[in-house]
Enzyme design. Sequence first.
Site, PDB file in Angstrom:
ATOM      1  N   CYS A  62      58.629  46.472  -7.839  1.00 24.94           N
ATOM      2  CA  CYS A  62      58.349  45.056  -8.071  1.00 24.94           C
ATOM      3  C   CYS A  62      59.626  44.226  -7.964  1.00 24.94           C
ATOM      4  O   CYS A  62      60.724  44.746  -7.781  1.00 24.94           O
ATOM      5  CB  CYS A  62      57.736  44.888  -9.455  1.00 24.94           C
ATOM      6  SG  CYS A  62      58.862  45.327 -10.789  1.00 24.94           S
ATOM      7  N   ALA A  65      62.462  45.145 -10.226  1.00 21.00           N
ATOM      8  CA  ALA A  65      63.194  46.318  -9.732  1.00 21.00           C
ATOM      9  C   ALA A  65      64.190  45.895  -8.660  1.00 21.00           C
ATOM     10  O   ALA A  65      65.309  46.417  -8.585  1.00 21.00           O
ATOM     11  CB  ALA A  65      62.227  47.362  -9.193  1.00 21.00           C
ATOM     12  N   ARG A  96      69.641  54.508 -10.775  1.00 21.49           N
ATOM     13  CA  ARG A  96      70.071  54.327  -9.378  1.00 21.49           C
ATOM     14  C   ARG A  96      71.490  54.828  -9.115  1.00 21.49           C
ATOM     15  O   ARG A  96      71.973  54.780  -8.002  1.00 21.49           O
ATOM     16  CB  ARG A  96      69.906  52.861  -8.934  1.00 21.49           C
ATOM     17  CG  ARG A  96      68.599  52.683  -8.150  1.00 21.49           C
ATOM     18  CD  ARG A  96      68.384  51.267  -7.701  1.00 21.49           C
ATOM     19  NE  ARG A  96      69.348  50.779  -6.753  1.00 21.49           N
ATOM     20  CZ  ARG A  96      69.207  50.817  -5.421  1.00 21.49           C
ATOM     21  NH1 ARG A  96      68.133  51.331  -4.887  1.00 21.49           N
ATOM     22  NH2 ARG A  96      70.122  50.313  -4.635  1.00 21.49           N
ATOM     23  N   HIS A 195      64.981  40.890  -4.459  1.00 18.61           N
ATOM     24  CA  HIS A 195      66.308  40.778  -3.834  1.00 18.61           C
ATOM     25  C   HIS A 195      66.597  39.323  -3.503  1.00 18.61           C
ATOM     26  O   HIS A 195      67.685  38.805  -3.760  1.00 18.61           O
ATOM     27  CB  HIS A 195      66.379  41.580  -2.524  1.00 18.61           C
ATOM     28  CG  HIS A 195      66.030  43.025  -2.671  1.00 18.61           C
ATOM     29  ND1 HIS A 195      65.301  43.714  -1.735  1.00 18.61           N
ATOM     30  CD2 HIS A 195      66.306  43.912  -3.657  1.00 18.61           C
ATOM     31  CE1 HIS A 195      65.147  44.972  -2.133  1.00 18.61           C
ATOM     32  NE2 HIS A 195      65.750  45.121  -3.284  1.00 18.61           N
TER      33      HIS A 195
END
Lengths: 487, 513
Positions: A62, A65, A96, A195
């Site tokens: 999503c 994230a 990550r 992003h």
Amino acid sequence: MGLDIEANKKMIEEILEAYPEKARKDRQKHFEINNEELINCGKCAIKSNMKSRPGVMTQRGCAYAGSKGVVWGPIKDMVHISHGPVGCGQYSWGTRRNYANGQLGIDNFTAMQVTSDFQETDIVFGGDKKLEVICREIKEMFPLAKGISIQSECPVGLIGDDIEAVSKKMAIELGIPIIPVRCEGFRGVSQSLGHHIANDAIRDFLMGKRELAETGPYDINIIGDYNIGGDAWASRILLEEMGLRVIAQWSGDGSINELAIAHKAKLNLIHCHRSMNYMVTTMEKEYGIPWLEYNFFGPTKTAESLRAIAALFDDHIKQKCEEVITKYTPQMDAIIAKFKPRLEGKKVMLLIGGLRARHTLGAYEDLGMEVVATGYEFAHKDDYEKTYPELPEGTIIYDDPTAYELEELAQRLDVDMMGSGVKEKYVYHKMGIPFRQMHSWDYSGPYHGYDGFKIFARDMDMTINSPVWGLLKPGKAGTVRKEEAGV
Amino acid sequence: MKDHLNIPDHNKLFQTEPYVKQREGKKAFEAPCSEQETAEALAYSKTSEYKDKNFARKSLVVNPHKACQPLGALMASLGFEKTLPFIHGSQGCTAYFRSHLSRHFKEPAPAVSSSMTEDGAVFGGMSNLIDGLENSVALYKPEMVAVSTTCMAEVIGDDLQAFISNARQKGAITEELPVPYANTPSFAGSHITGYDSMLKSIISTLYKRSGIEATPGSGEGTGEKLNVILGFEPYTGNFAEMRKILAAFDTKYTFLGDHSGNFDSPATGEYSYYYGGTKLEDVPKAANALGTLSLQKYSVKKTLEYIEGTWKQQTVSMSAPIGITATDRLVDAISELTGLPIPAELIDERGRVVDALTDSHPYLHGKRTALVGDPDLLIGLIQFCLETGMEPVHIVCSNGDNGFKGEAEALLAASPYGAEATVHIGNDLWHMRSLLIDNPVDLSFGSSHLKYAAKDAGVPLIRVGFPVFDRHHLHRYPVIGYQGTLNLLTTVVNTILQNLDDDSSGFNHDLVR
């Protein structure tokens, strides 16, 4: 089954028969078999960046994230609040592997889970007051934190909290940048919008805000490297070795200052184009900084990229670039000499993020491996346009494929390796298909640059050629067939 | 095969000189704090003044030890045969739950999402739920779909009952398909609350659909037997251990929720979405059992209430039976509920584990410990510490309630080894960091998330509970029962012995310990 266009078309049709009609019609638009027309067309592209079908087990995440997990989280000297209930921050905590130097909890806050832990009362009465208190408490507990970002989770947007107003007020009160990021998970169709939203926040709150004492002709930025397993470090070392000065690294091992001085660079180098293209185009528009997409996976692409970068500078840099390539070539030749015979002709299938499927291609090719099917979780049209020419005719290309589609394809194509994420990993282990997590480098890495390729090659070999794959099916009386065990 | 090419990985590579130089060079652009500032801040973070401020914070939460409700609901769903977990709301949550469980168990965690986006936020998620049910049933052919919610669906107030009933009317799913559902808002409770809600929903839905009238002790359908609940159980090995104990009694039983098959499936070259799980037809029959034994209580409160209230069944609940005394209680409870004698093999096993404890006790005695975990696990660990002579000092439970606190404190007060202990509910691992530094201990017990605080304080960490991401296969080995106690003891004592060796300066690098 390999790169036969007609056979592959038929195979896709058969796989999609399992869906109800409405879902099948939609999924059909997200598959293509690479052909001459697509390779040469330039603007052709598969249907992408569309909503996933409900109920189909998409691999996507999503917007939160994308923003917290990818772009903002790795900025090490800021505290990033997962604003809302506890889960989102808990699940994205340290997973990550964005390596960063510094003392955790003192001047580095990357591998931490800082949350407002919303309770029912926060939903009913709103979380703005609480957010103010949290900002003050962060200042108390983490006096060296250089800024705060507020990563909003689903409920924050739904209940109409004014995190922008709180940020503004608290930034003045505390004297550090406090940045609201509206990355609620329900926004958009995947991580990708996250992003973009994260990039917009960098643009609005930090870009161009600070000065660099001394600028030079060789100042550049690394954009879109998240330093997974130390990738950005293995990249930076090459750029510095050829005489360039990296003034900002976004965002793996990044700092708030680097975000704010990046506009002083002479060139932007972008690795993950999907997650940060918005930044390089913005800086080009605002500051006239040119940008170049580069690829540091595998020695061929790394050398190509180094030369393309050097070509934008003077002879001094060009010469040093050749020296760097010359220095590492024997090392790379030795790696290829060792691993290529063990990997030549192996068929690979990939589903990684919004760009790495294309980027890693060269590294596989350097080892003689063949990517027979690939695609993206959350790519856009431009990513596919760039992908078609990189792939031979007959390669299967998919967009936002479901777990079911991937599993069927991997089996029918009889691939030698699958590269995807942790949700997929153990499924392929059960199937006996060698698997590598190509999001986190399966807890290994770095994979970027020359140092990274050594590890990449070793990891692909250990994955595909492990004798454990031969142990899956018992022979007579439960004993293992010798030929399968590779003994 | 010898590796002739020296390929250093990230642990070694970044300690080499070029990278160390790079790190120093990069600082010119980071505007970092000076080394002195950092050293001072680090030292300050280890003072009692800092600890007091840390405990005074009201709203900030740092490194909590809890996940959210739908993750628990997913685990509960996978405890039943051919059941597809369906999570209604924004799709990123489902990706997170699946990753989180996969990282712990090193196994697939299948689940689907209704993938709601902005229009869902405005118009509600009914069409997503209906389409999602149709698609998922066609693709994954489940015999039950268990629907839970994310915060998004909860905040906009989606009505699951109405939506599911509409899905049936529209023919997206058949009338025959059971679709239990649970409201699992992430802004209330934690993963254990979600586990409980979904377990209760599955049991009650299957029971209602069956038309069976509960007649406790009648044994109708499957003979007299016991129901056993393990709850939010991060150890597949604990299921195996319970099976072993129940087999020794030679009693019939039904696990109400058994996700061990789904999280411990064999690698055979083929993947199936569904492995094991409680048979759906066995659930309503469980209403006729002699009684229900639960190995957790804080994670199955509503479920136990339901069983007592609706099935009118005797329930016995306890927290993780870790240690001899707690396992004795478990074995006694099985004996009492079934009327069967305690099997000789368990008595023998008990004796062997006690023998092991007598061998190891000198290394354990007086060791000060810090414990972090879910409430039921913590009760078990406290019991284990107290009876082996270890002294629990700091106990942090992010998702514990006052009931848990009271029970833990009573347990500690009953033993001289518990005299120094303090129980902190609602606190997080940043609090634990202060506790570990301010009042040092010898050993810490907790999930992988505790590794940061443990490292800061220089305390060895025994990984136990959920999640354990950074060690392999621990979940395959039980920590409950006599065997589980032995496993935990082995880990603890050998960690202590390893540290003795690591700390030895040479003359005390003893051969025999």
